[in-house]
Design an enzyme around this catalytic site. Structure first.
Site, PDB file in Angstrom:
ATOM      1  N   GLU A  15      37.611   4.760  49.105  1.00  0.00           N
ATOM      2  CA  GLU A  15      37.595   5.992  48.327  1.00  0.00           C
ATOM      3  C   GLU A  15      38.620   5.807  47.208  1.00  0.00           C
ATOM      4  O   GLU A  15      39.762   5.428  47.489  1.00  0.00           O
ATOM      5  CB  GLU A  15      37.997   7.210  49.170  1.00  0.00           C
ATOM      6  CG  GLU A  15      37.863   8.489  48.355  1.00  0.00           C
ATOM      7  CD  GLU A  15      38.514   9.716  48.991  1.00  0.00           C
ATOM      8  OE1 GLU A  15      39.346   9.544  49.910  1.00  0.00           O
ATOM      9  OE2 GLU A  15      38.203  10.836  48.558  1.00  0.00           O
ATOM     10  N   ARG A  25      41.872  -0.234  64.542  1.00  0.00           N
ATOM     11  CA  ARG A  25      42.726   0.026  63.391  1.00  0.00           C
ATOM     12  C   ARG A  25      43.871  -0.965  63.342  1.00  0.00           C
ATOM     13  O   ARG A  25      44.301  -1.482  64.367  1.00  0.00           O
ATOM     14  CB  ARG A  25      43.316   1.439  63.488  1.00  0.00           C
ATOM     15  CG  ARG A  25      42.329   2.517  63.204  1.00  0.00           C
ATOM     16  CD  ARG A  25      43.096   3.776  62.812  1.00  0.00           C
ATOM     17  NE  ARG A  25      42.186   4.794  62.331  1.00  0.00           N
ATOM     18  CZ  ARG A  25      41.972   5.951  62.958  1.00  0.00           C
ATOM     19  NH1 ARG A  25      42.621   6.220  64.075  1.00  0.00           N
ATOM     20  NH2 ARG A  25      41.142   6.824  62.462  1.00  0.00           N
ATOM     21  N   LYS A  54      47.253   6.664  52.931  1.00  0.00           N
ATOM     22  CA  LYS A  54      47.350   6.966  51.514  1.00  0.00           C
ATOM     23  C   LYS A  54      48.127   8.239  51.223  1.00  0.00           C
ATOM     24  O   LYS A  54      48.881   8.300  50.264  1.00  0.00           O
ATOM     25  CB  LYS A  54      45.937   7.082  50.937  1.00  0.00           C
ATOM     26  CG  LYS A  54      45.495   5.789  50.269  1.00  0.00           C
ATOM     27  CD  LYS A  54      44.166   5.970  49.575  1.00  0.00           C
ATOM     28  CE  LYS A  54      43.016   5.704  50.518  1.00  0.00           C
ATOM     29  NZ  LYS A  54      41.720   5.674  49.832  1.00  0.00           N
TER      30      LYS A  54
END
Length: 575
Positions: A36, A261, A271
């Site tokens: 993104e 992860r 982020k």
RNA sequence: UCGGGGAUAGUUUAAUGGUAAAACACCUGACUCUGGAUCAGGAAUUUGGGGUUCGAGUCCCUGUCCCCGAGCCA
């Protein structure tokens, strides 16, 4: 690349090979890396990119770059450009396959109409709070929205008017009609579209309804012919919805595969948090060399090779992993040990005067140019000449008035070798009014040129140095971890990771003295400062001032020995 | 509490019913014109209990612990 004789490298390879056996995707392997554009990539993204692009590479397939840009409020072109640049820096290539989820907004809109016509989607007038209330909780099923049974015609009309911009933000949503009692929340009539009168970085004001992740991702994969949609385990319970949408639409359905992860000790990824560090001025920017962002690591002096090496060493599994930052440090040391030219730089200078150094006819100290190897690990990197003269600088830390046991650097009456130069012996230390040593008076042994003497006497210590008259001034920035604990979340009761933030992670040294050849260095160039570590020339460098970032220290056996000795001594004192 | 996942040295990953291993980290020592690099050696592992089997980290049953999930974020 992978042949039938090599064992699958990880569980994803096993899945792919099973698909290849059954012919599910006709032997194709097509992945995608879906960032993104709402921030800069960090080290965990490098790992994900390595999995996505790496799988395609291993099976002779393709990997697309697709920006997941369905939320105009968070996304910016600045990030798109930054991400592309970083990915290229890492060495990944997607040829002409650069895509955006926003490319598919029209198709998605039409598919939504299809679902409405099938009676599988409806416009819901509940507010966000009400939706939450109706959703139920972990143990109690949700309740149907009062708007769930609107007619197809009304839904179609309302949805069209949502798109036309007739309704304010948050007033209505389009929802999938699935099962409000489903144990998986994602299946409790998930929102497909929300109203957002916001300008999108690519589509501008063309749309005021935007698809949610779940309503965009699988279909984007489907459109692009992706075979394996790799994502982290956080999306595991989104898979049923991913498949539900593709199946209800009757379109090709890729296989979503989830991996564990990835995180690193002594830092936080994420982020939102990194953005906060930037916004609150806790660091100087996304590319601050202390940041775990790839632009930060790059500026710090990390090579793409070292980062990719870390990614392949750490493997792929379904468990969430916390990699010790020491492994990253090992990777960059190994890479730079092989490649970085050696130079000498004195970070905290202490002047040394060689009293018996020869003078010329005018009574001026002579200058001798000595030869130095550029990299003992790689002869092909050649040699260079560096000036040696009467006045030099050595490291303050290389002189001790009271030398501890095992010390083989300089001290009163001690002799050391100056790398590539001569042996010197210290006779006197000049002190200032406060008792600080400001200058060392030494003599050199003319017989010791080249680093040894005819009598063959042993000199254990070898120091780095620069000629005072020739040295170039530099600023050197030293970095420590961003957090004081390996697990930043290991904070006192009631406090968060900020309790462990290291407010002393940057040390700026000015008045450093580096050998003259370094004035030709260019930003981004990496060096080993002999005995001090690996350093990278920072873009802040100006024609007047060289600025270096310390990438990582060299392994330092002495400091380990000394701190252990100190500890022992303390324990002895307690007893 | 419900659903989904996970658990092998300190850390990460191998071992695919047949001698539990590697890398990093740690500890010794050797060597060295970087107390770097290199080399040699060492310590250290199957989440508990039961079962199947000649044999189980692996298969079965049962517990424990950890992670994720109730955004109109991705």
């Amino acid at each position: 690349m992978s042949t039938e004789t090599t064992a699958p490298a990880n569980f994803i390879h096993e899945i792919v090979e099973e698909h290849n056996r059954t012919g599910r995707f006709g032997g194709r392997v097509h992945t995608r890396f879906p960032p993104e554009p709402s921030g800069y990539l960090h080290i965990a993204h490098a790992k994900v990119a390595s999995i996505d692009f790496g799988l395609a590479r291993d099976y002779g397939g393709k990997c697309n770059l697709r920006f997941d840009d369905t939320n105009p409020i968070r996304e910016e072109t600045e990030y798109v450009d930054g991400i592309i640049e970083t990915l290229h820096w890492l060495g990944w290539d997607w040829e002409d396959r650069l895509y955006f989820a926003s490319d598919y907004f029209q198709q998605l809109y039409e598919w939504a109409q299809l679902l409405i016509r099938k009676g599988k989607a409806y416009v819901c007038d509940l507010s966000a709070d009400e939706v939450r209330e109706y959703r139920g909780d972990l143990t109690t099923p949700g309740r149907n929205s009062p708007w769930r049974d609107r007619s197809v015609e009304e839904n179609l009309d309302l949805f069209a008017r949502m798109k036309q911009g007739e309704f304010p933000d948050g007033s209505r949503t389009l929802r999938a009609k699935i099962d409000m009692a489903h144990p998986n929340f994602n299946m409790r009539d998930p929102v497909m579209y929300r109203i957002l009168h916001a300008e999108h970085h690519r589509t501008g004001t063309e749309w005021c309804i935007y698809p949610m992740y779940d309503w965009a991702h699988g279909q984007s994969d489907s459109i692009e012919g992706v075979t394996h949609s790799l994502c982290d385990v956080g999306y595991e319970d989104h898979r049923p919805l991913y498949e539900w949408f593709c199946n209800e639409l009757g379109i090709y359905c890729p296989q979503q595969v989830e991996f564990g992860r990835f995180s690193l000790t002594y830092t936080v990824l994420g982020k939102r948090i990194l953005k906060r560090f930037v916004n609150e001025g806790l660091v100087h920017g996304w590319d601050d060399p202390r940041m775990p962002t790839l632009v930060g690591l790059r500026r710090r002096g990390y090579t793409p090779e070292a980062i990719n090496d870390l990614c392949s060493r750490t493997g792929v599994s379904k468990t969430n992993t916390v990699i010790e930052i020491q492994l990253l440090e090992h990777c960059i040391r190994e890479d730079l040990n092989r490649r970085a030219p050696r130079v000498m730089a004195v970070l905290k200078p202490l002047k040394v005067v060689i009293e018996n150094w020869p003078v010329d006819a005018d009574g001026r100290p002579t200058v001798e140019w000595v030869e130095a190897v550029n990299n003992p690990e790689d002869e092909s990197m050649g040699t260079r000449q560096i000036p040696f003269s009467r006045e030099l600088y050595i490291e303050q830390d290389d002189y001790r008035e009271d030398a501890p046991k095992g010390w083989f650097r300089l001290g009163p009456g001690r002799e050391v070798r100056l790398k590539h130069g001569y042996y010197i012996k210290c006779h006197d230390a000049v002190k200032d009014a406060d008792g600080n040593v400001v200058e060392l008076r030494c003599t050199y042994d003319p017989e010791s040129a080249g680093g040894q003497t005819p009598d063959g006497r042993k000199v254990r210590g070898t120091l780095h140095w620069v000629s005072a008259a020739h040295a170039v001034d530099a600023e050197v920035r030293l970095y420590d971890y961003l957090f004081t604990k390996p697990d930043p979340n290991d904070a006192p009761e009631g406090q968060d990771f900020m309790a462990n933030f290291n407010h002393d992670s940057e040390t700026i040294l000015t008045g450093c003295k580096v050998e003259p050849g370094l004035s030709a260095a260019r930003p981004g160039e990496r060096f080993q400062f002999l005995r001090m570590g690996y350093f990278c020339l920072d873009p802040d460098t100006t024609p007047e001032l060289l600025v270096f970032n310390r990438t990582v220290e060299l392994k330092d056996t002495w400091s380990k020995v000394e701190s252990k000795a100190e500890k022992k001594e303390q324990e002895g004192a307690i007893r």
